[in-house]
Design a protein around this motif. Structure first.
Motif, short mmCIF file in Angstrom:
data_model
loop_
_atom_site.label_atom_id
_atom_site.label_comp_id
_atom_site.label_asym_id
_atom_site.label_seq_id
_atom_site.Cartn_x
_atom_site.Cartn_y
_atom_site.Cartn_z
N ASN A 66 -10.57 5.68 -1.31
CA ASN A 66 -9.36 6.37 -1.73
C ASN A 66 -8.66 5.51 -2.78
N VAL A 67 -7.91 6.16 -3.64
CA VAL A 67 -7.16 5.48 -4.69
C VAL A 67 -5.72 5.99 -4.67
N TYR A 68 -4.78 5.05 -4.54
CA TYR A 68 -3.37 5.35 -4.71
C TYR A 68 -2.93 4.75 -6.05
N ALA A 69 -2.27 5.56 -6.86
CA ALA A 69 -1.74 5.09 -8.13
C ALA A 69 -0.31 5.57 -8.27
N HIS A 70 0.61 4.63 -8.37
CA HIS A 70 2.05 4.93 -8.49
C HIS A 70 2.52 5.79 -7.33
N GLY A 71 2.01 5.50 -6.12
CA GLY A 71 2.46 6.19 -4.92
C GLY A 71 1.71 7.45 -4.58
N LYS A 72 0.83 7.92 -5.46
CA LYS A 72 0.09 9.16 -5.22
C LYS A 72 -1.33 8.83 -4.76
N GLY A 73 -1.67 9.32 -3.56
CA GLY A 73 -3.01 9.11 -3.03
C GLY A 73 -3.75 10.42 -2.86
N ASN A 94 7.41 2.96 -1.75
CA ASN A 94 7.43 4.30 -2.32
C ASN A 94 6.40 4.55 -3.41
N ILE A 95 6.08 3.55 -4.18
CA ILE A 95 5.17 3.75 -5.31
C ILE A 95 3.99 2.79 -5.22
N ARG A 96 3.45 2.66 -4.02
CA ARG A 96 2.40 1.66 -3.83
C ARG A 96 1.13 2.02 -4.58
N ASP A 97 0.39 1.01 -4.96
CA ASP A 97 -0.96 1.13 -5.47
C ASP A 97 -1.90 0.65 -4.36
N GLU A 98 -3.04 1.29 -4.23
CA GLU A 98 -3.95 0.92 -3.15
C GLU A 98 -5.36 1.36 -3.51
N LEU A 99 -6.34 0.53 -3.16
CA LEU A 99 -7.76 0.80 -3.38
C LEU A 99 -8.47 0.58 -2.05
N ASP A 100 -9.04 1.63 -1.48
CA ASP A 100 -9.52 1.59 -0.09
C ASP A 100 -11.02 1.75 0.06
N PHE A 101 -11.60 0.89 0.91
CA PHE A 101 -12.85 1.16 1.61
C PHE A 101 -12.48 1.40 3.07
N GLU A 102 -12.92 2.51 3.66
CA GLU A 102 -12.75 2.74 5.09
C GLU A 102 -14.11 3.16 5.66
N PHE A 103 -14.61 2.38 6.61
CA PHE A 103 -15.91 2.64 7.20
C PHE A 103 -15.70 3.37 8.52
N LEU A 104 -16.16 4.61 8.58
CA LEU A 104 -15.88 5.49 9.69
C LEU A 104 -17.04 5.43 10.69
#
Length: 291
Positions: free
Chosen positions: A126-133, A103-113
């Motif tokens: 993209n940056v997810y902080a406390h579940g908000k991306g 529910n409150i994940r943190d995430e730091l993304d590289f996505e190569f399209l």
């Protein structure tokens, strides 16, 4: 001739403790399986060069993925990646950090399209902080990332997150907690990577579909580098101001880094959620606070 003195027992014990600490904080994997494991479709990940490099495979049967065996709280992770060549439209090669919480994940993304042949490769962060991306930015790379290996890194400390390509910053997310803006600082994150099919959105918003006649698709990885505080690990590591990534020179971009960052944003950025008024009629607070 000088005589050698037998070390004091307490000195030996101190040296062992210090050695263990630095191994846990600074240790780098020599081979893929030393610090990583396959998480999805073992048959589609092949070790090369005695495990010092790997090949990821995407075909009509499956994509694949891998993850670090440990999670980390602050530090720097990097990999050298050679992306899918040729007509790669509809494919996504991802390299990211994730707390793996619901529910409150943190995430730091590289996505190569992936792209149609001859078009520039796009990298989405993209940056997810406390579940908000929903904080996407997209940059067209200024070189062919399928022709050779390039280094992609995420540096994460108490003050900022910096995404870099060959040491050129392409994204900065600052800590503005003092202004009530979430920042990922309390949840350790694992290191993940996947190669998968996403032609419903990956290339030109899903207009370009994957061409399975070009399959299988291959991406290559090497020089896996993790320098950070492992969890579980020494409890004091994540708050240790002596960690190199917490140093004064990493609290903000240097003048040269700032120049390169401005160059990327002026010449290669093609999408920034901060300026997307159709999605955000009111500018998100972190955009107002500044990078």
């Amino acid at each position: 001739m000088a005589t050698l003195r037998k070390p004091n027992g307490l000195i030996l014990l101190f040296c062992v403790i210090v050695s263990c600490f630095f191994f846990q904080v600074w240790g780098r994997p020599a081979t893929f399986l030393e610090d990583f494991m396959v998480t999805w479709s073992d048959s589609h990940i092949r070790q090369l060069e005695g495990g010092r490099a790997i090949q990821l495979v995407l075909d009509q049967n499956s994509g694949c993925g891998f993850a670090s065996k440990k999670k980390y709280l602050f530090g720097r992770v990097s990999m050298k990646i050679k992306l899918v060549p040729g007509d790669s439209a509809g494919t996504v090669t991802a390299f990211y950090m994730n707390s793996d919480t619901d529910n409150i994940r943190d995430e730091l993304d590289f996505e190569f399209l992936g792209n149609r042949t001859g078009q520039p490769y796009t990298v989405q962060t993209n940056v997810y902080a406390h579940g908000k991306g929903d904080r996407e930015q997209r940059v067209n790379l200024w070189f062919d990332p399928a022709a050779d290996f390039h280094t992609y890194s995420i540096m994460w400390n108490h003050g900022q997150v910096v995404f870099s390509v060959d040491d050129v910053p392409i994204r900065v997310y600052k800590n503005h907690e003092a202004k009530g803006i979430p920042f990922p600082k309390s949840q350790p994150m694992g290191v993940f990577s996947t190669l998968w099919e996403a032609d419903d959105w990956a290339t030109r918003g899903g207009l370009e579909k994957i061409n399975w006649s070009k399959a299988p698709f291959y991406a290559y990885y090497k020089d896996f580098d993790i320098e950070g505080c492992p969890v579980p690990g020494p409890s004091f590591c994540a708050t240790n101001a002596a960690n190199w990534w917490e140093g004064a020179s990493y609290k903000s971009l240097s003048a040269e880094q700032a120049r390169r960052y401005s160059w990327v944003r002026m010449n290669h950025m093609i999408y920034d959620y901060c300026t997307d008024k159709s999605r955000y009629p009111v500018t998100p607070p972190e955009c107002v606070a500044g990078i």
